[in-house]
Scaffold this motif. Structure first.
Motif, PDB file in Angstrom:
ATOM      1  N   GLU A  49       0.847  -1.193   0.000  1.00  0.00           N
ATOM      2  CA  GLU A  49       0.000   0.000   0.000  1.00  0.00           C
ATOM      3  C   GLU A  49       0.879   1.238   0.000  1.00  0.00           C
ATOM      4  O   GLU A  49       1.895   1.276   0.693  1.00  0.00           O
ATOM      5  CB  GLU A  49      -0.892   0.027   1.250  1.00  0.00           C
ATOM      6  N   GLY A  50       0.476   2.221  -0.773  1.00  0.00           N
ATOM      7  CA  GLY A  50       1.184   3.495  -0.777  1.00  0.00           C
ATOM      8  C   GLY A  50       2.616   3.410  -1.258  1.00  0.00           C
ATOM      9  O   GLY A  50       3.439   4.256  -0.914  1.00  0.00           O
ATOM     10  N   GLY A  51       2.940   2.380  -2.023  1.00  0.00           N
ATOM     11  CA  GLY A  51       4.287   2.240  -2.551  1.00  0.00           C
ATOM     12  C   GLY A  51       5.308   1.712  -1.555  1.00  0.00           C
ATOM     13  O   GLY A  51       6.498   1.688  -1.836  1.00  0.00           O
ATOM     14  N   GLU A  52       4.843   1.260  -0.380  1.00  0.00           N
ATOM     15  CA  GLU A  52       5.772   0.776   0.644  1.00  0.00           C
ATOM     16  C   GLU A  52       6.553  -0.448   0.180  1.00  0.00           C
ATOM     17  O   GLU A  52       7.751  -0.551   0.424  1.00  0.00           O
ATOM     18  CB  GLU A  52       5.018   0.474   1.941  1.00  0.00           C
ATOM     19  N   ALA A  53       5.894  -1.395  -0.465  1.00  0.00           N
ATOM     20  CA  ALA A  53       6.595  -2.596  -0.944  1.00  0.00           C
ATOM     21  C   ALA A  53       7.606  -2.225  -2.020  1.00  0.00           C
ATOM     22  O   ALA A  53       8.716  -2.758  -2.043  1.00  0.00           O
ATOM     23  CB  ALA A  53       5.599  -3.620  -1.474  1.00  0.00           C
ATOM     24  N   ASN A  54       7.246  -1.299  -2.910  1.00  0.00           N
ATOM     25  CA  ASN A  54       8.181  -0.864  -3.947  1.00  0.00           C
ATOM     26  C   ASN A  54       9.416  -0.214  -3.328  1.00  0.00           C
ATOM     27  O   ASN A  54      10.545  -0.452  -3.776  1.00  0.00           O
ATOM     28  CB  ASN A  54       7.509   0.110  -4.917  1.00  0.00           C
TER      29      ASN A  54
END
Length: 110
Positions: A49-54
């Motif tokens: 979510e919200g680019g956290e994994a990226n």
């Protein structure tokens, strides 16, 4: 097995399969998908979510490859488990670093 990365004059492009909320930040090896495409399997603790994994993927790759995070760019798959990233730098050194990280992971599984 085919390597899941391609070399260019600027660096390498890596095909990834990411597992968010995977319990740890690590490279799990190479996998061949049903369509024959080879990918580097990566798991990260971060949620998708919200680019956290990226961001977690970028940090992990920077650490493994020994490059600043700014040299890693997400090319495709911002909201998908299948991603394509580009890493700027010496292509041979980057490829060798990735190969060593994957080989080290495979050695620990034996």
């Amino acid at each position: 097995m085919r390597e899941p990365w391609r070399y260019s004059t600027q660096g390498i492009s890596i095909a990834l399969r990411v597992t968010p909320r995977g319990g740890r930040d690590d490279i799990d090896g190479i996998e061949t998908l049903a369509n024959g495409r080879a990918v580097v399997k990566i798991r990260v603790r971060a949620i998708a979510e919200g680019g956290e994994a990226n961001r977690a993927v970028t940090e992990l790759l920077a650490k493994v490859l020994g490059v600043p995070r700014a040299r890693i760019k997400l090319l495709a798959g911002a909201t998908s488990r299948l991603k394509q990233v580009a890493v700027d730098g010496d292509p041979r050194m980057l490829g060798e670093s990735l190969r060593k990280a994957i080989a080290a992971k495979l050695d620990t599984k034996d």
